[in-house]
Design a protein around this motif. Sequence first.
Motif, PDB file in Angstrom:
ATOM      1  N   GLN A 172     -22.942 -75.519 -83.212  1.00 36.29           N
ATOM      2  CA  GLN A 172     -23.214 -76.709 -84.365  1.00 36.29           C
ATOM      3  C   GLN A 172     -22.415 -76.343 -85.629  1.00 36.29           C
ATOM      4  O   GLN A 172     -22.442 -77.141 -86.681  1.00 36.29           O
ATOM      5  N   GLY A 173     -21.584 -75.228 -85.746  1.00 38.86           N
ATOM      6  CA  GLY A 173     -21.140 -74.858 -86.998  1.00 38.86           C
ATOM      7  C   GLY A 173     -21.914 -74.286 -87.687  1.00 38.86           C
ATOM      8  O   GLY A 173     -21.413 -73.729 -89.130  1.00 38.86           O
ATOM      9  N   ARG A 174     -23.174 -73.825 -87.381  1.00 39.10           N
ATOM     10  CA  ARG A 174     -23.981 -72.952 -88.201  1.00 39.10           C
ATOM     11  C   ARG A 174     -23.576 -71.509 -88.341  1.00 39.10           C
ATOM     12  O   ARG A 174     -23.277 -71.081 -87.321  1.00 39.10           O
ATOM     13  N   VAL A 220     -30.777 -61.825 -95.848  1.00 38.49           N
ATOM     14  CA  VAL A 220     -29.844 -62.071 -94.740  1.00 38.49           C
ATOM     15  C   VAL A 220     -29.806 -63.534 -94.579  1.00 38.49           C
ATOM     16  O   VAL A 220     -28.705 -64.365 -94.720  1.00 38.49           O
ATOM     17  N   ARG A 221     -31.164 -64.294 -94.757  1.00 40.12           N
ATOM     18  CA  ARG A 221     -31.356 -65.861 -94.816  1.00 40.12           C
ATOM     19  C   ARG A 221     -30.486 -66.359 -96.002  1.00 40.12           C
ATOM     20  O   ARG A 221     -29.595 -67.252 -96.019  1.00 40.12           O
ATOM     21  N   GLU A 222     -30.766 -65.555 -97.278  1.00 41.71           N
ATOM     22  CA  GLU A 222     -30.059 -66.129 -98.193  1.00 41.71           C
ATOM     23  C   GLU A 222     -28.725 -66.016 -98.304  1.00 41.71           C
ATOM     24  O   GLU A 222     -27.947 -67.029 -98.714  1.00 41.71           O
ATOM     25  N   LEU A 223     -28.088 -64.764 -97.701  1.00 39.78           N
ATOM     26  CA  LEU A 223     -26.620 -64.762 -97.675  1.00 39.78           C
ATOM     27  C   LEU A 223     -26.172 -65.887 -96.870  1.00 39.78           C
ATOM     28  O   LEU A 223     -25.083 -66.213 -96.809  1.00 39.78           O
ATOM     29  N   GLY A 224     -26.880 -65.907 -95.604  1.00 33.15           N
ATOM     30  CA  GLY A 224     -26.296 -66.755 -94.574  1.00 33.15           C
ATOM     31  C   GLY A 224     -25.836 -68.269 -95.437  1.00 33.15           C
ATOM     32  O   GLY A 224     -25.176 -69.040 -95.030  1.00 33.15           O
ATOM     33  N   GLU A 225     -27.197 -68.564 -95.866  1.00 31.93           N
ATOM     34  CA  GLU A 225     -27.285 -70.032 -96.495  1.00 31.93           C
ATOM     35  C   GLU A 225     -26.046 -70.074 -97.564  1.00 31.93           C
ATOM     36  O   GLU A 225     -25.409 -71.349 -97.617  1.00 31.93           O
ATOM     37  N   ALA A 226     -25.630 -69.165 -98.256  1.00 34.02           N
ATOM     38  CA  ALA A 226     -24.839 -69.183 -99.273  1.00 34.02           C
ATOM     39  C   ALA A 226     -23.214 -69.173 -98.533  1.00 34.02           C
ATOM     40  O   ALA A 226     -22.428 -69.935 -98.979  1.00 34.02           O
ATOM     41  N   ALA A 227     -23.139 -68.681 -97.421  1.00 38.51           N
ATOM     42  CA  ALA A 227     -21.799 -68.600 -96.615  1.00 38.51           C
ATOM     43  C   ALA A 227     -21.842 -69.850 -96.059  1.00 38.51           C
ATOM     44  O   ALA A 227     -20.752 -70.364 -95.699  1.00 38.51           O
ATOM     45  N   GLY A 229     -22.671 -72.924 -96.777  1.00 37.99           N
ATOM     46  CA  GLY A 229     -22.532 -74.202 -97.437  1.00 37.99           C
ATOM     47  C   GLY A 229     -23.629 -75.132 -96.945  1.00 37.99           C
ATOM     48  O   GLY A 229     -24.527 -75.121 -96.880  1.00 37.99           O
ATOM     49  N   GLY A 230     -23.089 -76.332 -96.526  1.00 36.71           N
ATOM     50  CA  GLY A 230     -24.071 -77.474 -95.875  1.00 36.71           C
ATOM     51  C   GLY A 230     -24.237 -77.262 -94.618  1.00 36.71           C
ATOM     52  O   GLY A 230     -24.965 -78.288 -93.882  1.00 36.71           O
ATOM     53  N   VAL A 277     -24.341 -63.353-103.220  1.00 36.52           N
ATOM     54  CA  VAL A 277     -24.641 -64.653-102.921  1.00 36.52           C
ATOM     55  C   VAL A 277     -23.576 -65.500-103.785  1.00 36.52           C
ATOM     56  O   VAL A 277     -23.088 -66.320-103.123  1.00 36.52           O
ATOM     57  N   GLU A 278     -23.132 -65.185-104.908  1.00 34.99           N
ATOM     58  CA  GLU A 278     -22.197 -65.832-105.620  1.00 34.99           C
ATOM     59  C   GLU A 278     -20.848 -65.827-105.095  1.00 34.99           C
ATOM     60  O   GLU A 278     -20.194 -66.771-104.945  1.00 34.99           O
ATOM     61  N   GLU A 279     -20.579 -64.723-104.338  1.00 37.02           N
ATOM     62  CA  GLU A 279     -18.849 -64.412-103.857  1.00 37.02           C
ATOM     63  C   GLU A 279     -18.924 -65.335-102.824  1.00 37.02           C
ATOM     64  O   GLU A 279     -18.024 -65.814-102.169  1.00 37.02           O
ATOM     65  N   LEU A 280     -20.176 -65.199-101.758  1.00 34.05           N
ATOM     66  CA  LEU A 280     -20.276 -66.012-100.672  1.00 34.05           C
ATOM     67  C   LEU A 280     -20.080 -67.623-100.881  1.00 34.05           C
ATOM     68  O   LEU A 280     -19.516 -68.350-100.013  1.00 34.05           O
ATOM     69  N   ARG A 281     -20.765 -67.977-101.896  1.00 37.28           N
ATOM     70  CA  ARG A 281     -20.824 -69.473-102.231  1.00 37.28           C
ATOM     71  C   ARG A 281     -19.350 -69.916-102.613  1.00 37.28           C
ATOM     72  O   ARG A 281     -18.811 -70.936-102.263  1.00 37.28           O
TER      73      ARG A 281
END
Length: 283
Positions: A172-174, A220-227, A229-230, A277-281
């Motif tokens: 699903q692209g997640r 890791v969830r916070e990092l994954g969510e930053a990477a 996006g939507g 987090v900032e870098e991954l976003r």
Amino acid sequence: MKIVLTGGTGYIGSVVLQQLVAAGHAVTAPVRSEEAAAKVRKAGAEAVVGDLTDTAWTAPLFAAADGVVHTAAPGDGTSEQFDRAVVAAAVEALAGTGKPYVHTSGIWVYGDNPDITEDSPFAPPALTAWRRGVEQAVLDADLVASIVAPGVVYGHGAGIPAGVFGAARDEQGRVRLVGDGAQHWTTIHVEDVAALYVTVVERGERLGYVIGASGVNPTVRELGEAAAGGAGVAPESVEASRDRLGAGFADALLLDQQTTAAKARSLGWTPTRPTLVEELRAH
């Protein structure tokens, strides 16, 4: 200072080289090929081509320096033998001289721990269990020794996080998480950890372990969510992560670790780069 830097073309070492040169030090970087030598010279350092595991070649090189910083790592099954050879050369060349030797470890040697300090007990995963014997040999020798233990290093679109989150997408692209993503990672930008190496070698003191981390410990969830996006994230079981990444690597990434890295800050070092987090976003 005249400093010998191993790993001068590596991910961390190349940035250490740049910062040492910028600080006015004369850097000599042993490398394995003329291609690597050209990169080192372009960065403003002297290059010498040879084999770091050949103690008879390495020890005189170290002895001619005012200090040695060791960041080189083969990153494979030969890592322990490689480090033992470099440490043997450092002991032969620097023992009793008062010249600083800076070795590289990693935060994973401390295992699961919500408040890691340099005095925390060691509990490494299988992937890095070999480090303990090598590092104890460093500390037992008559060396002005410091051991920098970086957290999870990122920056410039490279490092472990870029590899773990960059291509890990499901149907699903997640973004696939490592496990359920509840574990915390200690993190450090490559430019910041390089600055710590410079600080440590310039002090020329026997500092023992020095943890290199920003003090920002995202899950890791916070990092994954930053990477993601939507696109969202996809947790997975421990077994699925071990199957996907290999048991050794997955077990290290599943460690739940946090630290303030207060000792490093007490040396006058301050991390200044964007968080992971900032870098991954941004990417």
